[in-house]
Design an enzyme around this catalytic site. Structure first.
Site, PDB file in Angstrom:
ATOM      1  N   CYS A 113       0.585  -0.936  -0.163  1.00 19.09           N
ATOM      2  CA  CYS A 113      -0.186   0.329   0.393  1.00 19.09           C
ATOM      3  C   CYS A 113       1.086   1.023   0.491  1.00 19.09           C
ATOM      4  O   CYS A 113       0.603   2.706  -0.322  1.00 19.09           O
ATOM      5  CB  CYS A 113      -0.888   0.079   0.963  1.00 19.09           C
ATOM      6  SG  CYS A 113       0.206  -0.253   3.306  1.00 19.09           S
ATOM      7  N   HIS A 432      -0.824   0.966   7.505  1.00 22.50           N
ATOM      8  CA  HIS A 432      -1.700   0.794   6.310  1.00 22.50           C
ATOM      9  C   HIS A 432      -2.113   2.505   5.717  1.00 22.50           C
ATOM     10  O   HIS A 432      -2.085   3.810   6.555  1.00 22.50           O
ATOM     11  CB  HIS A 432      -3.383   0.687   6.006  1.00 22.50           C
ATOM     12  CG  HIS A 432      -3.795   0.679   4.509  1.00 22.50           C
ATOM     13  ND1 HIS A 432      -3.584   0.105   3.445  1.00 22.50           N
ATOM     14  CD2 HIS A 432      -5.493   0.669   3.854  1.00 22.50           C
ATOM     15  CE1 HIS A 432      -4.602   0.316   2.385  1.00 22.50           C
ATOM     16  NE2 HIS A 432      -5.114   0.100   2.535  1.00 22.50           N
TER      17      HIS A 432
END
Length: 484
Positions: A113, A432
């Site tokens: 990510c 994330h």
């Protein structure tokens, strides 16, 4: 890597490589590119049953030339009648992108990510895409090594794939070349690729592109990446103890927003980031001494990158810890206060032109409202009303500005927010990363890996921190310019 064949319906796909160092989900993403069958619909027969996304390749006994059977239905495209309305499903993907209003998402290939969010932010820069389309040049610079060249080509092709698709793209080649060029992004922990720092990925990719896209003639005017992202700083370096003073110049690709107990807004953090202390040898004292460095911006880029310095090394846990403090940032950023005296003089006329243009947009109502106020407005300061007006009607999007030749456009020192890269979690090496990108139609899209989600503009400035929610780590601003 073993090479296998895959039988799906009446088709046979030969010479499909399996990277056994990555999860079977990545293999399914490859098959998705070949067949159009989404990974979640794929049923691949292996020893012991169906291939699971998180299976261990070493226990499956995959052999060179092995044949796999795959079942699953591809996304169907509804055929339009010979006469009648044209449905979105019937439009070629290149045209669907225009109708959807945003480009494709990117599959997460295992803790990637950080890379996906970086790519989505930089992909929003049209001038960078234009430069990549022309790569490689007829004569390639000797300074560009093979790994840099291949990473630049992979970036060009990935940007192209994003523009042509509405379905998620698997950035396999780009990831492979990124890890070849920068092996730190291939670090493993217990056999699994580790999460990495998005800012490091951003910095390394920008550096590579700055070398690759530089003209062999090394002309400053043809240095694409520096023109787009480069910030020239001039610094006064002063030693309080000896009275020594000198001037230094340097070029950087981002400004740092330092976060402390006194910092509540980006403006304050940037002010702190332009001041620093350093210890070096003093010729007059004959020993090391403390120097104070005070920097000012001496030349501005088309796209201003700001990094929130949220991570620091924590000895107790032996990892990068995160500063969760809330730091507000604006949709519109004026950097005039951070500029050198020389740059301020150069900005005076463009800012006056911009103020006049925005005054016309405000119309008679605003003129009447301000008629009783002082007429001694500073030529280089924007009124609050004018600033808020521009958020609804972006001057940088007006056709005269866009159509004006590059040499006739001048920067004003005022920037509009076009991308935010956020981090959710407590450590840079976990959590994330997500990209929030403003599209050409003015709408914001949250790119959470392969899932693009429309967002409201008022929600973008709420990513300022203060908890465990997504908080801004990198902001990218686009210059508001005027024709001269």
């Amino acid at each position: 890597m073993p090479t296998v064949s895959v039988k799906w319906q009446k088709e046979l796909f030969s010479n499909v490589e399996i990277d056994t160092s990555q999860s079977p989900y990545v293999f399914k993403c490859q098959l998705y590119d070949l067949t159009g069958v989404p990974p979640e619909r794929q049923k691949i027969m292996v020893k012991g049953g169906l291939l699971k996304d998180d299976a261990d390749w070493s226990t499956l006994g995959v052999k060179e030339g092995q044949k796999f059977m795959m079942m699953g239905t591809a996304d169907e495209i509804v055929k339009a009648p010979e006469k009648g309305p044209v449905f979105a499903e019937d439009i070629p993907e290149e045209e669907q992108v225009i109708h959807v209003g945003h480009s494709a998402g990117l599959f997460n290939l295992g803790n990637t990510c950080y890379m996906n969010s970086t790519v989505q932010c930089l992909h929003s820069v049209p001038e960078l895409k234009s430069a990549l389309i022309k790569y490689p040049p007829p004569v390639r610079s000797n300074e560009v090594d093979q790994t840099s060249h291949l990473l630049t080509v992979a970036t060009r092709d990935l940007f192209n794939d994003l523009d042509k698709n509405v379905k998620p793209v698997a950035p396999m080649r780009f990831l492979t070349e990124l890890r070849k060029k920068y092996p730190q992004f291939a670090q493993l922990h217990n056999g699994v690729y580790m999460q990495q720092d998005a800012e490091e990925c951003w910095t390394q990719l920008i550096y590579t592109l700055s070398q690759s896209l530089k003209s062999p003639s090394s002309s400053e005017g043809l240095d694409t990446v520096k023109r787009l992202f480069g910030i020239d700083l001039v610094s006064r370096v002063h030693c309080p103890e000896s009275g020594e003073e000198s001037t230094e110049t340097e070029s950087v690709y981002s400004l740092k927003c330092h976060i402390s107990q006194e910092v509540n807004h980006l403006h304050e953090g940037l002010k702190h980031g332009l001041k620093s202390e350093l210890e070096k040898a003093s010729p007059s004292l004959g020993r090391s001494a403390l120097y104070l460095k005070d920097s000012r911006i001496n030349d501005l880029p088309r796209y201003l990158t700001v990094q929130f310095v949220r991570f620091f090394w924590k000895r107790e846990s032996n990892q990068k810890a995160k500063i969760l403090r809330k730091v507000d940032y604006p949709l519109e950023l004026d950097v005039y206060d951070f500029c050198s005296d020389d740059l301020r003089k150069r900005l005076e006329v463009p800012r006056r032109i911009l103020r006049d243009e925005e005054g016309k947009k405000l119309g008679l109502k605003t003129r009447e409202k301000n008629s009783g106020s002082s007429s001694t407005d500073n030529d280089v300061k924007m009124a609050e009303a004018e600033a808020s007006s521009n958020r609804s009607g972006d001057l940088s999007k007006s056709e005269p500005v866009e159509d004006a030749p590059e040499k006739e456009k001048a920067l004003t020192g005022i920037y509009d927010l076009v991308a935010v890269l956020t981090h959710k979690g407590r450590s840079a090496d976990s959590g994330h990363y997500v990209a929030w990108v403003k599209q050409e139609n003015g709408k914001w899209i949250q790119f959470d890996d392969d899932n693009p989600i429309p967002q409201r503009e008022e929600d973008i400035t709420r990513l300022s921190g203060g908890g465990d929610w997504h908080m801004a780590y990198i902001c990218m601003y686009k210059a508001r310019d005027v024709p001269m």
